[in-house]
Design a protein around this motif. Structure first.
Motif, short mmCIF file in Angstrom:
data_model
loop_
_atom_site.label_atom_id
_atom_site.label_comp_id
_atom_site.label_asym_id
_atom_site.label_seq_id
_atom_site.Cartn_x
_atom_site.Cartn_y
_atom_site.Cartn_z
N GLU A 137 0.94 -1.28 -0.11
CA GLU A 137 -0.02 0.05 0.08
C GLU A 137 1.00 1.24 0.16
OE1 GLU A 137 -3.41 0.30 0.35
OE2 GLU A 137 -3.21 -1.83 -0.42
N PRO A 138 0.35 2.24 -0.75
CA PRO A 138 1.17 3.44 -0.50
C PRO A 138 1.30 4.03 0.92
CG PRO A 138 -0.70 4.01 -1.70
CD PRO A 138 -0.85 2.43 -1.58
N THR A 139 2.26 5.03 1.37
CA THR A 139 2.11 5.45 2.48
C THR A 139 1.89 7.05 2.31
OG1 THR A 139 4.05 4.24 3.10
CG2 THR A 139 3.83 5.97 4.33
N ARG A 140 0.92 7.44 3.06
CA ARG A 140 0.59 9.03 3.25
C ARG A 140 1.21 9.49 4.27
NH1 ARG A 140 -4.30 6.77 4.26
NH2 ARG A 140 -4.78 8.47 5.74
N ILE A 141 1.95 10.50 4.22
CA ILE A 141 2.24 11.36 5.10
C ILE A 141 1.94 12.98 5.06
CG2 ILE A 141 4.75 12.31 6.60
CD1 ILE A 141 5.86 9.85 4.90
N ALA A 142 1.18 13.31 6.11
CA ALA A 142 0.60 14.80 6.15
C ALA A 142 1.27 15.49 7.18
CB ALA A 142 -0.69 14.58 6.40
N THR A 143 1.85 16.63 7.22
CA THR A 143 2.53 17.43 8.05
C THR A 143 1.97 18.87 8.04
OG1 THR A 143 4.30 17.56 6.77
CG2 THR A 143 4.54 16.11 8.63
N LEU A 144 1.97 19.38 9.23
CA LEU A 144 1.41 20.82 9.38
C LEU A 144 2.63 21.68 9.67
CD1 LEU A 144 -1.14 22.83 9.51
CD2 LEU A 144 -1.01 22.32 11.93
N HIS A 145 2.76 22.90 9.04
CA HIS A 145 3.83 23.66 9.21
C HIS A 145 3.42 25.08 9.48
CE1 HIS A 145 6.40 20.49 7.80
NE2 HIS A 145 5.42 20.21 7.08
N ALA A 146 4.22 25.92 9.82
CA ALA A 146 4.17 27.31 10.22
C ALA A 146 4.15 27.96 8.72
CB ALA A 146 4.98 28.04 11.21
N TRP A 147 3.63 29.15 8.66
CA TRP A 147 3.53 29.78 7.34
C TRP A 147 4.85 30.47 7.46
CZ3 TRP A 147 -0.01 29.99 3.62
CH2 TRP A 147 0.26 31.06 2.53
N PRO A 148 5.66 30.27 6.37
CA PRO A 148 6.92 30.85 6.52
C PRO A 148 6.79 32.50 6.33
CG PRO A 148 6.39 30.35 4.00
CD PRO A 148 5.13 29.78 5.27
N ASP A 149 7.84 33.14 7.01
CA ASP A 149 7.91 34.29 7.35
C ASP A 149 8.68 35.23 6.35
OD1 ASP A 149 10.45 33.43 8.29
OD2 ASP A 149 10.63 34.49 10.06
N TYR A 150 8.18 35.08 5.04
CA TYR A 150 8.83 35.93 4.01
C TYR A 150 8.61 37.39 4.33
CZ TYR A 150 9.57 31.32 1.41
OH TYR A 150 9.52 30.15 1.13
N PRO A 151 9.48 38.15 3.99
CA PRO A 151 9.31 39.82 4.09
C PRO A 151 8.20 40.42 3.21
CG PRO A 151 11.55 39.25 3.83
CD PRO A 151 11.06 38.12 3.72
N ARG A 152 6.99 41.02 3.93
CA ARG A 152 5.99 41.40 3.16
C ARG A 152 6.24 42.07 1.92
NH1 ARG A 152 1.09 41.55 4.91
NH2 ARG A 152 0.40 40.67 6.91
N ALA A 153 7.35 42.99 1.81
CA ALA A 153 7.72 43.80 0.69
C ALA A 153 8.01 42.79 -0.45
CB ALA A 153 8.92 44.54 1.09
N TRP A 154 8.37 41.64 -0.34
CA TRP A 154 8.65 40.71 -1.54
C TRP A 154 7.37 40.43 -2.41
CZ3 TRP A 154 12.36 35.89 0.45
CH2 TRP A 154 13.56 36.67 0.92
N ALA A 155 6.17 40.26 -1.85
CA ALA A 155 5.14 40.28 -2.74
C ALA A 155 4.46 41.69 -3.30
CB ALA A 155 3.87 39.72 -2.01
N SER A 156 4.92 42.58 -2.59
CA SER A 156 4.47 44.04 -2.90
C SER A 156 5.55 44.74 -4.04
CB SER A 156 4.04 44.95 -1.70
OG SER A 156 5.12 45.17 -0.87
N GLU A 157 6.61 44.59 -3.59
CA GLU A 157 7.62 45.61 -4.16
C GLU A 157 8.63 44.77 -4.99
OE1 GLU A 157 9.91 47.67 -1.12
OE2 GLU A 157 7.70 48.28 -0.26
#
Lengths: 277, 277
Positions: B102-122
């Motif tokens: 059978e295939p193995t399923r691994i599901a993990t939860l992670h914090a949202w990465p803290d990229y600088p906000r300016a990266w999306a806007s500027e």
């Protein structure tokens, strides 16, 4: 043996952290060592390759003594068996960056594979795989954990009589088998594919190259086409567990035209088989 | 959240069998999904890619309901976070053959990465990686677990100001970033690298291609050189977590000659950013 003695993770009975980069990215290396009477064969070649692989990937090498201790613990009382050592960059983190932690060591003990005895004495049938192995000089030669090409190539056939499949580069040069290295002999010279673009630099391959040097048998790492193999006097495969398998026939289903793609077990293969013992 | 809620292996809190083929060979696939208010975004695109990837690798797809159940359990109360789903061929066995379990399923939860906000806007600064990504049509487009190329490319730089590195093919065509897809805009047309030889077919890339079709914006999957990027009016990156980052500058350390490798945040990037929200 109990399960606890068959798998050591960082020296302890255990399982693997799902965050381990070996699982997340194939970010690691492995070695597969034959145990005879519980002792590893050609241990130095395996340790040297593992250490070099760690250096090339920038993974901290756990140290020979540490790895040897794992092997000794698994080997105690094991007789004839196989030990596999995996070293990954680290556990933890999400994203390609990271892995600054300690490397993970996974050592497992496996039964000796039950290949037919005649494969070593009389030779094997091999085939050509359709999958072309990609050129990636940065990873060439390493026994790393990114092995989807080999997995997919091995899934190309189900015929139990076919022992191995040969993989060619995009430009049509034979590189290796899915789990072995390839040697051809012609007019007393040994020839084996260069592994500067892809392929794993096998320990028995290294041993054979060294044996040839010591035995004054001319030997060359070069580019070999399928046609070069077909013109060879002898053809054989090597890996750490099988040692050497002469190739007796190349399954011709995918070859252009009719080739006499059959070989005897030749004198060089016999000499090397004897020397390997 | 307790550790037991942050990782599900086959739907249960747990660790991974060291024999799992995901670890042994990278024999599996993954998806990285953004959770907003605990709910996955663009879920259908992730599920479709995972199912297609399983089909291409010959891995049994665990079924959407099963995977969705894992995501829902991890997402409950998670707010803004990242879920990573790994599906591997199976546990057990040594050797490339096998994996019939059978295939193995691994599901993990992670914090949202803290990229600088300016990266999306500027916009972000990107660089060209020295590592060339290998051509392997059999794996092209898949989000598989063999990611050593990306790991090694990401290790080429440590400058925190550089958000991403671009990878070129052996023939010098830009393929992708280490963790993103690349788009250029020129004279109102969107251009993005074809992914028939390498690269991951990102879900946001698919979304943008579909958006362009719906919005009657001319869009082409094509071959793009670095020079093509330098001539572009806009340049931007996409991935499932970042959404879209405009590129404001290509770090010129490795470029021949002096190029004006700077871009504004352009009208197409703005339209797509708005539509993505």
């Amino acid at each position: 043996l109990g399960v606890s003695e068959r798998c050591l993770v960082d020296g302890r009975a255990g399982t693997v952290d799902p965050s381990d980069r070996g699982l997340q990215y194939g970010d690691g290396l492995f070695e597969t060592l034959p145990l005879i009477d519980g002792r590893a064969r050609r241990l130095e070649l395996h340790m040297a390759r593992l250490e070099e692989g760690c250096a090339r990937l920038g993974i901290a090498f756990p140290g020979r003594d540490t790895v040897l201790s794992d092997i000794a613990r698994l080997g105690a009382g094991a007789g004839r068996a196989v030990v596999k050592i995996i070293v990954t960059r680290a556990a933890g983190g999400r994203g390609y960056r990271g892995g600054d932690g300690e490397p993970t060591r996974i050592a497992t003990l496996h039964a000796w594979p039950d290949y037919p005895r005649a494969w070593a004495s009389e030779g094997v049938v091999v085939r050509l795989c359709a999958l072309r192995i990609a050129d990636q000089p940065v990873l060439a030669g390493l026994k790393h954990l990114n092995r989807l090409e080999q997995v997919l190539a091995r899934r190309e056939w189900h015929d139990e009589e076919i022992a191995e499949g040969l993989l060619c580069s995009p430009r049509g040069h034979v590189v290796c088998g899915t789990m072995s290295n390839v040697f051809a002999a012609r007019a007393g010279r040994l020839l084996t594919p260069r592994l500067d673009r892809s392929g794993v630099a096998g320990t028995v391959r290294s041993w054979v190259l060294d044996w040839a040097r010591r035995s004054a048998v001319p030997c060359e790492e070069t580019e070999l086409t399928v046609e070069d193999l077909l013109r060879a006097d002898e053809l054989f495969l090597t890996n750490a567990i099988i040692g050497l398998w002469p190739v007796k026939r190349l399954d011709d289903c995918q070859l252009p035209g009719q080739w006499p793609a059959r070989w005897p077990v030749g004198p060089l293969a016999r000499r090397i088989l004897q020397a390997l013992d």
